[in-house]
Design a protein around this motif. Structure first.
Motif, PDB file in Angstrom:
ATOM      1  N   VAL A  11       0.848  -1.183   0.000  1.00  0.00           N
ATOM      2  CA  VAL A  11       0.000   0.000   0.000  1.00  0.00           C
ATOM      3  C   VAL A  11       0.885   1.235   0.000  1.00  0.00           C
ATOM      4  CG1 VAL A  11      -0.162   0.076   2.529  1.00  0.00           C
ATOM      5  CG2 VAL A  11      -1.978   1.080   1.141  1.00  0.00           C
ATOM      6  N   GLN A  12       0.378   2.327  -0.560  1.00  0.00           N
ATOM      7  CA  GLN A  12       1.118   3.576  -0.547  1.00  0.00           C
ATOM      8  C   GLN A  12       0.993   4.259   0.805  1.00  0.00           C
ATOM      9  OE1 GLN A  12      -0.310   5.912  -3.881  1.00  0.00           O
ATOM     10  NE2 GLN A  12       1.247   5.036  -5.243  1.00  0.00           N
ATOM     11  N   ALA A  13       1.971   5.083   1.123  1.00  0.00           N
ATOM     12  CA  ALA A  13       1.925   5.849   2.368  1.00  0.00           C
ATOM     13  C   ALA A  13       0.625   6.646   2.422  1.00  0.00           C
ATOM     14  CB  ALA A  13       3.126   6.785   2.450  1.00  0.00           C
ATOM     15  N   GLY A  14       0.006   6.635   3.594  1.00  0.00           N
ATOM     16  CA  GLY A  14      -1.271   7.297   3.773  1.00  0.00           C
ATOM     17  C   GLY A  14      -2.463   6.384   3.569  1.00  0.00           C
ATOM     18  N   GLY A  15      -2.206   5.212   3.042  1.00  0.00           N
ATOM     19  CA  GLY A  15      -3.271   4.270   2.773  1.00  0.00           C
ATOM     20  C   GLY A  15      -3.654   3.433   3.986  1.00  0.00           C
ATOM     21  N   SER A  16      -4.543   2.479   3.751  1.00  0.00           N
ATOM     22  CA  SER A  16      -5.071   1.649   4.836  1.00  0.00           C
ATOM     23  C   SER A  16      -5.031   0.171   4.467  1.00  0.00           C
ATOM     24  CB  SER A  16      -6.528   2.036   5.131  1.00  0.00           C
ATOM     25  OG  SER A  16      -6.631   3.374   5.562  1.00  0.00           O
ATOM     26  N   LEU A  17      -4.938  -0.643   5.480  1.00  0.00           N
ATOM     27  CA  LEU A  17      -5.063  -2.092   5.354  1.00  0.00           C
ATOM     28  C   LEU A  17      -5.771  -2.608   6.594  1.00  0.00           C
ATOM     29  CD1 LEU A  17      -1.566  -3.374   4.101  1.00  0.00           C
ATOM     30  CD2 LEU A  17      -3.728  -3.508   2.855  1.00  0.00           C
ATOM     31  N   ARG A  18      -6.455  -3.723   6.452  1.00  0.00           N
ATOM     32  CA  ARG A  18      -7.045  -4.385   7.605  1.00  0.00           C
ATOM     33  C   ARG A  18      -6.503  -5.796   7.690  1.00  0.00           C
ATOM     34  NH1 ARG A  18     -13.256  -5.759   9.458  1.00  0.00           N
ATOM     35  NH2 ARG A  18     -13.088  -7.392   7.876  1.00  0.00           N
ATOM     36  N   LEU A  19      -5.818  -6.066   8.760  1.00  0.00           N
ATOM     37  CA  LEU A  19      -5.329  -7.408   9.013  1.00  0.00           C
ATOM     38  C   LEU A  19      -6.367  -8.172   9.820  1.00  0.00           C
ATOM     39  CD1 LEU A  19      -1.617  -6.715  10.018  1.00  0.00           C
ATOM     40  CD2 LEU A  19      -2.618  -6.960   7.738  1.00  0.00           C
ATOM     41  N   SER A  20      -6.407  -9.462   9.599  1.00  0.00           N
ATOM     42  CA  SER A  20      -7.314 -10.319  10.353  1.00  0.00           C
ATOM     43  C   SER A  20      -6.548 -11.497  10.925  1.00  0.00           C
ATOM     44  CB  SER A  20      -8.443 -10.829   9.462  1.00  0.00           C
ATOM     45  OG  SER A  20      -9.235  -9.760   8.989  1.00  0.00           O
ATOM     46  N   CYS A  21      -6.996 -11.945  12.076  1.00  0.00           N
ATOM     47  CA  CYS A  21      -6.418 -13.101  12.743  1.00  0.00           C
ATOM     48  C   CYS A  21      -7.564 -14.042  13.053  1.00  0.00           C
ATOM     49  CB  CYS A  21      -5.709 -12.672  14.015  1.00  0.00           C
ATOM     50  SG  CYS A  21      -4.969 -14.015  14.961  1.00  0.00           S
ATOM     51  N   ALA A  22      -7.602 -15.153  12.354  1.00  0.00           N
ATOM     52  CA  ALA A  22      -8.670 -16.119  12.537  1.00  0.00           C
ATOM     53  C   ALA A  22      -8.191 -17.264  13.415  1.00  0.00           C
ATOM     54  CB  ALA A  22      -9.125 -16.655  11.182  1.00  0.00           C
ATOM     55  N   ALA A  23      -9.051 -17.689  14.321  1.00  0.00           N
ATOM     56  CA  ALA A  23      -8.681 -18.742  15.260  1.00  0.00           C
ATOM     57  C   ALA A  23      -9.502 -19.992  15.031  1.00  0.00           C
ATOM     58  CB  ALA A  23      -8.888 -18.265  16.689  1.00  0.00           C
ATOM     59  N   SER A  24      -8.895 -21.107  15.238  1.00  0.00           N
ATOM     60  CA  SER A  24      -9.592 -22.387  15.207  1.00  0.00           C
ATOM     61  C   SER A  24      -9.146 -23.194  16.419  1.00  0.00           C
ATOM     62  CB  SER A  24      -9.285 -23.153  13.920  1.00  0.00           C
ATOM     63  OG  SER A  24      -7.904 -23.403  13.810  1.00  0.00           O
ATOM     64  N   GLY A  25      -9.929 -24.137  16.772  1.00  0.00           N
ATOM     65  CA  GLY A  25      -9.589 -24.948  17.943  1.00  0.00           C
ATOM     66  C   GLY A  25     -10.384 -24.484  19.150  1.00  0.00           C
ATOM     67  N   ALA A  74     -18.196 -13.774  17.409  1.00  0.00           N
ATOM     68  CA  ALA A  74     -19.011 -14.738  16.665  1.00  0.00           C
ATOM     69  C   ALA A  74     -18.214 -15.408  15.556  1.00  0.00           C
ATOM     70  CB  ALA A  74     -20.235 -14.045  16.099  1.00  0.00           C
ATOM     71  N   LYS A  75     -17.246 -14.666  15.008  1.00  0.00           N
ATOM     72  CA  LYS A  75     -16.456 -15.204  13.896  1.00  0.00           C
ATOM     73  C   LYS A  75     -15.069 -15.651  14.330  1.00  0.00           C
ATOM     74  CE  LYS A  75     -18.837 -12.540  10.328  1.00  0.00           C
ATOM     75  NZ  LYS A  75     -18.689 -11.571   9.206  1.00  0.00           N
ATOM     76  N   ASN A  76     -14.807 -15.633  15.659  1.00  0.00           N
ATOM     77  CA  ASN A  76     -13.490 -16.053  16.161  1.00  0.00           C
ATOM     78  C   ASN A  76     -12.358 -15.326  15.446  1.00  0.00           C
ATOM     79  OD1 ASN A  76     -14.274 -17.777  18.174  1.00  0.00           O
ATOM     80  ND2 ASN A  76     -13.499 -19.632  17.205  1.00  0.00           N
ATOM     81  N   THR A  77     -12.528 -14.029  15.291  1.00  0.00           N
ATOM     82  CA  THR A  77     -11.557 -13.256  14.523  1.00  0.00           C
ATOM     83  C   THR A  77     -11.210 -11.967  15.249  1.00  0.00           C
ATOM     84  OG1 THR A  77     -12.477 -14.148  12.478  1.00  0.00           O
ATOM     85  CG2 THR A  77     -11.114 -12.185  12.282  1.00  0.00           C
ATOM     86  N   VAL A  78      -9.968 -11.564  15.137  1.00  0.00           N
ATOM     87  CA  VAL A  78      -9.519 -10.264  15.630  1.00  0.00           C
ATOM     88  C   VAL A  78      -8.966  -9.496  14.439  1.00  0.00           C
ATOM     89  CG1 VAL A  78      -7.772  -9.094  17.029  1.00  0.00           C
ATOM     90  CG2 VAL A  78      -9.059 -11.002  17.984  1.00  0.00           C
ATOM     91  N   HIS A  79      -9.321  -8.222  14.373  1.00  0.00           N
ATOM     92  CA  HIS A  79      -8.877  -7.390  13.267  1.00  0.00           C
ATOM     93  C   HIS A  79      -7.924  -6.313  13.754  1.00  0.00           C
ATOM     94  CE1 HIS A  79     -11.960  -9.218  10.782  1.00  0.00           C
ATOM     95  NE2 HIS A  79     -12.874  -8.905  11.686  1.00  0.00           N
ATOM     96  N   LEU A  80      -7.055  -5.883  12.855  1.00  0.00           N
ATOM     97  CA  LEU A  80      -6.215  -4.719  13.093  1.00  0.00           C
ATOM     98  C   LEU A  80      -6.397  -3.786  11.910  1.00  0.00           C
ATOM     99  CD1 LEU A  80      -4.100  -3.436  15.007  1.00  0.00           C
ATOM    100  CD2 LEU A  80      -2.339  -4.371  13.482  1.00  0.00           C
ATOM    101  N   GLN A  81      -7.161  -2.731  12.128  1.00  0.00           N
ATOM    102  CA  GLN A  81      -7.384  -1.726  11.095  1.00  0.00           C
ATOM    103  C   GLN A  81      -6.233  -0.742  11.151  1.00  0.00           C
ATOM    104  OE1 GLN A  81      -9.874  -1.445   8.713  1.00  0.00           O
ATOM    105  NE2 GLN A  81      -8.631   0.245   7.921  1.00  0.00           N
TER     106      GLN A  81
END
Length: 122
Positions: A11-25, A74-81
């Motif tokens: 991504v270019q500087a100033g832009g955005s991304l959303r990371l996700s961490c999905a869990a199982s178990g 509900a989705k067993n997920t953590v996000h990092l915006q």
């Protein structure tokens, strides 16, 4: 608990991304979750963490006001915006789970996902 991190990219500087961490178990809500990152030639560092309920979050100073950690139980997920990204945010980002007392040191986290690469161009 098994973790899988995804959502990285270029991504270019100033832009955005959303990371996700999905869990199982095991039930993900029993764990606090943290994000760490490691830039080339540097040690891995703490970025952000969220407690089991999702009501408490904690950030390293360099990302405060730009990054937001949240969890979807509900989705067993953590996000990092990640907004207003800077070239110095370039790193491999890892999510990790902490089933014990609250803490943000690497040693507090006992389960780690594989990393996802984030590259911010200037």
């Amino acid at each position: 608990v098994q973790l899988q991190a995804f959502g990285g990219g270029l991504v270019q500087a100033g832009g955005s991304l959303r990371l996700s961490c999905a869990a199982s178990g095991r039930t993900f809500s029993r764990y606090a979750v943290g994000w760490f990152r490691q830039a080339p030639g540097k040690e891995r560092e703490f970025v952000a963490a969220i407690n089991r309920s999702g009501y408490y979050t904690y950030y390293t100073d360099s990302v405060k006001g730009r990054f937001t950690i949240s969890r979807d139980t509900a989705k067993n997920t953590v996000h990092l915006q990640m907004n207003s990204l800077k070239p110095e945010d370039t790193a491999v980002y890892y999510c990790a789970a902490n089933g014990g007392p609250w803490g943000v040191r690497e040693t507090n986290f006992d389960s780690w996902g594989q990393g996802t690469q984030v590259t911010v161009s200037s």
